[in-house]
Design an enzyme around this catalytic site. Structure first.
Site, mmCIF file in Angstrom:
data_model
loop_
_atom_site.group_PDB
_atom_site.id
_atom_site.type_symbol
_atom_site.label_atom_id
_atom_site.label_comp_id
_atom_site.label_asym_id
_atom_site.label_seq_id
_atom_site.Cartn_x
_atom_site.Cartn_y
_atom_site.Cartn_z
ATOM 1 N N SER A 1 -6.569 -8.980 -7.607
ATOM 2 C CA SER A 1 -5.439 -8.066 -7.431
ATOM 3 C C SER A 1 -4.875 -8.236 -6.037
ATOM 4 O O SER A 1 -4.024 -9.092 -5.801
ATOM 5 C CB SER A 1 -5.900 -6.622 -7.673
ATOM 6 O OG SER A 1 -4.888 -5.700 -7.397
ATOM 7 N N ARG B 1 -0.968 -3.798 -8.692
ATOM 8 C CA ARG B 1 -0.979 -2.331 -8.636
ATOM 9 C C ARG B 1 -0.977 -1.730 -10.041
ATOM 10 O O ARG B 1 -1.537 -0.665 -10.276
ATOM 11 C CB ARG B 1 0.233 -1.826 -7.860
ATOM 12 C CG ARG B 1 0.287 -0.311 -7.716
ATOM 13 C CD ARG B 1 1.591 0.163 -7.112
ATOM 14 N NE ARG B 1 1.678 -0.132 -5.692
ATOM 15 C CZ ARG B 1 2.685 -0.761 -5.105
ATOM 16 N NH1 ARG B 1 3.708 -1.176 -5.840
ATOM 17 N NH2 ARG B 1 2.695 -0.991 -3.813
ATOM 18 N N VAL C 1 -5.588 4.550 -2.178
ATOM 19 C CA VAL C 1 -5.387 3.137 -1.856
ATOM 20 C C VAL C 1 -4.278 2.519 -2.705
ATOM 21 O O VAL C 1 -3.838 3.092 -3.698
ATOM 22 C CB VAL C 1 -6.696 2.336 -2.017
ATOM 23 C CG1 VAL C 1 -7.786 2.915 -1.134
ATOM 24 C CG2 VAL C 1 -7.157 2.333 -3.473
ATOM 25 N N GLU C 2 -3.836 1.320 -2.305
ATOM 26 C CA GLU C 2 -2.744 0.576 -2.957
ATOM 27 C C GLU C 2 -1.482 1.427 -3.074
ATOM 28 O O GLU C 2 -0.785 1.407 -4.088
ATOM 29 C CB GLU C 2 -3.184 0.041 -4.326
ATOM 30 C CG GLU C 2 -4.219 -1.071 -4.213
ATOM 31 C CD GLU C 2 -4.344 -1.893 -5.483
ATOM 32 O OE1 GLU C 2 -3.396 -1.894 -6.284
ATOM 33 O OE2 GLU C 2 -5.387 -2.525 -5.667
ATOM 34 N N GLY C 3 -1.188 2.177 -2.037
ATOM 35 C CA GLY C 3 -0.014 3.036 -2.012
ATOM 36 C C GLY C 3 -0.407 4.460 -2.304
ATOM 37 O O GLY C 3 -0.671 4.819 -3.457
#
Length: 760
Positions: free
Chosen positions: A161, A329, A451-453
């Site tokens: 990812s 995402r 996480v990831e935004g």
């Protein structure tokens, strides 16, 4: 006569493009240039990265339902299914969450298996030694692993990812691909990608990490390169990484590459063995022991060839990240969330069936039925939404907005679903140990949300902030036409936009006064009813969204409460679309109908509530009043799922094995002799099998034929066998059910020294 002349003039101005452009459009262009928000360079890159798909249909107010329903459903190849049933199941048997927690890491055997079976190379093509899996297979693997061990799933998801492999595949030079991809596929190199830093979290463009173009010595020779300094944190796999993907701002103060000094954000690939690179320290993400930590670089020199794609990609890092990280995402964390929800279905339904209070299973109490229904309904739409997004990715789309939706709303639903399952389990849920299945998911919830935004900014800035421009049929065209001062293009976009607004106004009112009866539907049955309601919401959303943009203009970007509610409407419409798609693809099975209807009622009620919130808070009150009269002439009348429907869902989860299996089809179910879910499943099967026999036993006790059961019930069972109420074989089945029930309601306890060792 004068009136007719005026009508002709107005008609000519409005309907004849050449006249309209001279009289009206030329005047409107500078006026609207102050209303339509201007984009920064980073915003422009973010908007141009990725593609739109069903989100654009929902923004139009008139979705083409046949396009959605004819889209091929998610399907794995034979090879992918074999890996899921073989190596993935074997990995799940190899790892144990409690053992991983005590170790603070996966076992050496688990690490070796991940490398040997190429779990780190799921997205790497076979030509480079990877598995070359589809997004659907990648997600299915992560979903199943996460149902067994959160740490193992995070360890497997990151290289596939948010890792260098994705960037190398799209932008790497042939030499970089040949060198790194085969090593990454088999775990010879462990990757990490360093983006976040103390002053650049959600605003990743505010990078303080820096590279200066200069000459230096590398491997014994002088080359043109970069001297790098960075301080990064929250980097998963950094403590064990052998190769580090690094995002930094590249500068050329001596103009060794050209006239430009600030080249912009750049991505490079660096061996962690380079002098000045520091890795190895660990963060503690709420006790979930996946490898995560900071990394620092002090005067690290690397040649320009370390830039992903070579020197020509100096300054292209932001575009690279925006174009390729959206897909990840939409896969990694949503898969973890879907897996946790499916485990919650199994645990909560089994516990509610096995655990008895006041002489009956606790699942019979309405207070327990309520969270059970939410768990089942949420699990259904979560997996449906995951699947539809994967179909889009595998078809070649890069759905940035939809990926943000599934990341935000599935991880938030994970929070709600795990909390509900914890409430059903009560004391069994809060006592940690090998018997506790839910505690690791409970610990992991805030990690997935952050996480990831981070979800708060994902909702307000990406889903609607980008969606309003990226997905709208006309806004981006208007912005480009204004920027280019293209009068013809602006005229076409503007009056196309006006026509859409007028059409959606008519649709919204017509659908509202007829209860959606006038809305089109591509299918019949329960799915057709849901589509008509969704068509009504789409038209209303498009009308309200356009009005909000028209009345607020560029300030809408800063009205995050309003944009957040609009994001909610868009997201819940997408959830409803995915839920309908799943139900139709499955053939609209009657056994799933209650779960389907619960999910649709829930999603559309949430969408309606958010739309009402927009109207309640829209600053331009006359516009809000007019919109309310158009889209809700009789008020907001959609209700959340009824108590009766919730009871049907809860009963189906507890009593219908087929429904229960379908709601949790993506998880690993341990063998019956294993603590936790394995033993709980064993107890559930034994109790459900013996339920009718226990009813006969209670009736015999009530009739006075046999004595009331003692502490363990053996006395009444023996008497029932002796009196012929039960056969010997039936009596044994009841004894096994009683023993299994007693076993799984126990919680773990530890010697004080053992507990202190684990906590330290």
């Amino acid at each position: 006569m004068l009136f007719l002349v005026l009508v002709v003039i107005v008609a000519a101005v409005l309907l004849v493009p050449p006249i309209r452009r001279v009289v009206l459009t030329r005047w409107l262009m500078p006026l609207l240039s102050g209303v339509i928000p201007r984009m920064s360079e980073t915003e422009r890159i973010a908007l141009e990265a990725g593609t739109v798909w069903w989100d654009a249909e929902l923004f139009s107010g008139n979705p083409r339902w046949s396009r959605l329903l004819s889209f091929p459903p998610m399907k794995l190849t034979e090879e992918e299914q074999a890996f899921l049933d073989g190596q993935t199941e074997e990995l799940c048997r190899l790892v144990d969450e409690w053992d991983v927690n005590r170790r603070g890491d996966l076992s050496p055997e688990a690490w070796a298996f991940l490398k040997k079976e190429r779990f780190f190379g799921m997205i790497i093509p076979k030509e480079y030694g990877g598995l070359g899996f589809s997004a659907a297979a990648h997600s299915a693997v992560i979903t199943k692993i996460s149902s067994r061990c959160v740490t193992a799933s995070v360890t497997a998801m990151i290289p596939n990812s948010l890792g260098p492999a994705e960037l190398l595949l799209h932008y790497g030079t042939d030499e970089q691909k040949r060198h790194y991809l085969p090593r990454l596929a088999v775990g010879e190199e462990i990757p990490a990608f360093a983006l976040t830093e103390p002053e650049a979290g959600s605003d990743a463009t505010a990078q303080k990490s820096e590279g200066i173009i200069c000459k230096g010595t590398f491997e014994g020779r002088e080359v043109l390169g970069m001297r790098l300094n960075w301080s990064k944190r929250y980097i998963t796999l950094a403590p064990s990484a052998t190769v580090l993907g690094l995002a930094f701002r590249l500068r050329d103060p001596d103009h060794l590459l050209g006239d430009k000094e600030d080249l912009g954000i750049t991505c490079a690939l660096l061996p962690t063995s380079l002098p000045g690179v520091e890795v190895g320290l660990r963060h503690d993400p709420l006790g979930v022991p996946f490898l995560n930590g900071p990394t620092f670089g002090t005067d690290v020199f690397a040649p320009l060839d370390a830039i992903i794609g070579g020197p020509k990609n100096a300054g292209a890092g932001w575009r690279m990240l925006m174009e390729n990280l959206a897909a990840g995402r939409g896969i990694a964390l949503p898969s973890l969330a879907a897996g946790s929800a499916q485990v919650a279905v199994r645990v909560a339904s089994a516990h509610a069936s096995v655990r008895e209070q006041f002489g009956m299973p606790i699942g019979r109490f309405e207070g327990i039925e309520e969270p059970l229904a939410r768990i089942g309904g949420n699990a259904y739409w979560m997996d449906a939404t995951r699947r539809l997004t994967l179909c889009a990715v595998d078809s070649g789309e890069r759905p940035a907005v939809l990926s943000a939706i599934v990341k935000h709303y599935l991880t938030e639903a994970m929070r709600a679903t795990v909390n509900d399952a914890m409430d059903v389990q009560a004391g069994n849920g809060i006592s940690r140990g090998p018997r506790n299945v839910l505690s690791s998911f409970y610990q992991a919830v805030p990690v997935g949300i952050t996480v990831e935004g981070a979800n708060i900014l994902t909702r307000t800035l990406i889903i609607y902030g980008q969606g309003a421009i990226r997905c709208h049929p006309w806004v981006q065209r208007e912005m480009k036409a204004i920027a280019a001062k293209d009068l013809v293009a602006f005229d076409e976009a503007l009056f196309g936009h006006i026509g859409m607004v007028l059409a959606n106004g008519v649709r919204s009112f017509a659908y509202a006064v007829t209860g959606g009866a006038m809305a089109p539907s591509a299918v019949s049955g329960p799915a057709g009813d849901a589509i008509r309601r969704l068509a009504r919401m789409s038209a209303a959303f498009a009308l309200v969204s356009d009005t909000a943009m028209a009345t607020l203009g560029a300030t809408l970007k800063r009205r995050e409460k309003i944009s957040g509610r609009l994001a909610d409407v868009l997201a819940w419409m997408y959830v409803t679309s995915a839920t309908v798609k799943r139900f139709v693809d499955d053939g609209q099975p009657e056994r799933d109908r209650c779960v389907f209807e619960w999910a649709v009622d829930h999603a559309l009620h949430r969408a309606q509530t958010s739309l009402v919130g927009v109207l309640d808070n829209l600053p331009h009150r006359p516009a809000a009043w007019a919109l309310r009269a158009t889209v809700f002439p009789f008020g907001a009348r959609w209700k959340p799922p009824s108590d009766r429907l919730g009871s049907k869902v809860a009963r189906a989860m507890m009593e219908d094995r087929e429904v229960r299996e379908r709601l949790s089809s993506g998880i690993h179910v341990p063998s019956r002799d294993q603590h936790g879910l394995g033993r709980l499943e064993d107890a559930y099967e034994k109790v459900m099998t013996a339920r009718g026999l226990e009813r006969k036993l209670r009736e015999a006790v009530k009739a006075g034929s046999i004595p009331a059961p003692g502490k363990n019930g053996d006395g009444s069972i023996d008497a029932a066998v002796g009196q012929g109420v039960l056969t010997a074989e039936e009596g044994q089945r009841v004894r096994e059910a009683v023993a299994a029930r007693l076993d799984v309601i126990q919680v773990d306890s530890f010697d004080a020294e053992v507990l202190a060792e684990h906590q330290n």
